[in-house]
Design a protein around this motif. Sequence first.
Motif, PDB file in Angstrom:
ATOM      1  N   ASN A 270       0.830  -1.212   0.000  1.00 14.15           N
ATOM      2  CA  ASN A 270       0.000   0.000   0.000  1.00 14.15           C
ATOM      3  C   ASN A 270       0.859   1.254   0.000  1.00 14.15           C
ATOM      4  O   ASN A 270       0.547   2.241  -0.675  1.00 14.15           O
ATOM      5  CB  ASN A 270      -0.914  -0.001   1.231  1.00 14.15           C
ATOM      6  CG  ASN A 270      -2.041  -0.998   1.120  1.00 14.15           C
ATOM      7  OD1 ASN A 270      -2.563  -1.244   0.042  1.00 14.15           O
ATOM      8  ND2 ASN A 270      -2.419  -1.590   2.242  1.00 14.15           N
ATOM      9  N   ASN A 319      -7.713   1.816  -3.784  1.00 15.66           N
ATOM     10  CA  ASN A 319      -6.365   2.151  -4.265  1.00 15.66           C
ATOM     11  C   ASN A 319      -5.799   1.114  -5.220  1.00 15.66           C
ATOM     12  O   ASN A 319      -4.601   1.059  -5.433  1.00 15.66           O
ATOM     13  CB  ASN A 319      -5.414   2.330  -3.079  1.00 15.66           C
ATOM     14  CG  ASN A 319      -5.252   1.047  -2.258  1.00 15.66           C
ATOM     15  OD1 ASN A 319      -6.077   0.133  -2.336  1.00 15.66           O
ATOM     16  ND2 ASN A 319      -4.203   0.976  -1.468  1.00 15.66           N
ATOM     17  N   GLY A 351      -5.078   1.067   3.313  1.00 16.52           N
ATOM     18  CA  GLY A 351      -5.275   0.974   1.868  1.00 16.52           C
ATOM     19  C   GLY A 351      -6.530   1.702   1.414  1.00 16.52           C
ATOM     20  O   GLY A 351      -6.574   2.936   1.385  1.00 16.52           O
TER      21      GLY A 351
END
Length: 456
Positions: A270, A319, A351
């Motif tokens: 992430n 994301n 995330g």
Amino acid sequence: MGNKNRSFFAVLSILLILLISFNGASIFSIYIPYPENVAGESRNLVSMSSSLANLMYSLEEENPSVISNTQLKLHQNTVAGAGAGAGDSTRFFSVPYSMHDEQQQQQPVISNTLLRKSHSLPLESEDFPVKNKKILEVLTFMESSDQLRRGVFRAKVKEFFSKNESSCKVRFFMTWISSLNSFSEKEFHSIETLFSTHPKGCLLIVSNSMDSNQGRQILKPFLEKGFRVTAISPDLKYLFKNTMAEPWFMKLTRGDLDVGYVPLGQNLSNLLRLCLLYKFGGVYIDTDVLVLKSFSKLKNSIGAQTLDLDSKNWSRLNNAVMVFDKMHPLVYKFIEEFALTFNGNKWGHNGPYLVSRVVSRLQGRPGYNFTILPPMVFYPVNWNRVRNLFRGAKNETDAKWLRGKLRQIRSQSYGVHLWNKQSRKLRIEEGSIVGKILSNHCVFCNSSTNNIVRIH
């Protein structure tokens, strides 16, 4: 008579003392050569037994410059390397130790410089390998020992993009933090659809395991067709530098951070994708996304995953796909949020929920120019319904739904996120939406993927 008794017991006592002295000498006469001290002189001392010597050492360390606590702990906690590819091995801290060494009771003398050179990360805490063995394993697996050479990652990335600058219409980034054994047909198909829709695009896969001979074999079919793709091991220190990720990473490597139960690799992925976008700019895309249209017209965009049914506004972002310019202020805020609010015990907190939190605060503020795309652009089905994309029609009702959904995806979607955790074991059935997408966006249309992707 009394004097005779006293003399007898005196002689007996002397004999007993002599006998004890003789037995003691035979018990405690194990010879152990000590390692060299700082001055280079060797000390040949008579030592007690191994267990007693260790006890005495723990009570009073008379010569700390010879054997440090770090060396002792490393010696007792040797970590074996895990393979990252064919013929490759990921390097961990290790200290040679054999049965002969055990018999001799010799501790290896290893300088801090040598310890740090045995790993790609310049760890500051001497206790790190002992306190956070799992963290060390993840970081070592992500980075290559080649990154010890300062600037290798940056130079390779610069060379890749500058060499293709005139023809690199869209820059794509992927990350792969798993072993090559888990790289499957679905990941291969994702790359295939990317180049089907972006024949003049460039794809950089940031991965230690893919940056290997075996990884290059996986990418070779694309290179032979003239597509621009490469895999490079990340340099985390460089990517995190001059952002809030830098002090966060320092805390991690010192062992001062609770990483929680969510896999650390997932959370590092992430962060890694955010720093790649911030440093270089372009498109980050997960390896479980099928690309259907050119991204060339998308700019500073992130996709909504779900909408609020009442307000019709987005309720959650994701994301898995992000498009941003280099050093975009929103991406910087994403990185800052990661560092300041990191929580390794909540799935998605670092995330999808992270980008949702930041955008909810900054949306509409001046200086943050970005676009939120509707769910159909990247997430035409939610994670709990993704299996419908893999199924063929069982009856006319199914067939009608499949035709309508496929028309909707083709007209509105730039990509389709396949939610790998839910779909990785699903088979692509004949007549399914995923099957039709792959058929229409294939690069190796007359080839068997099994013959191309040779991983095991």
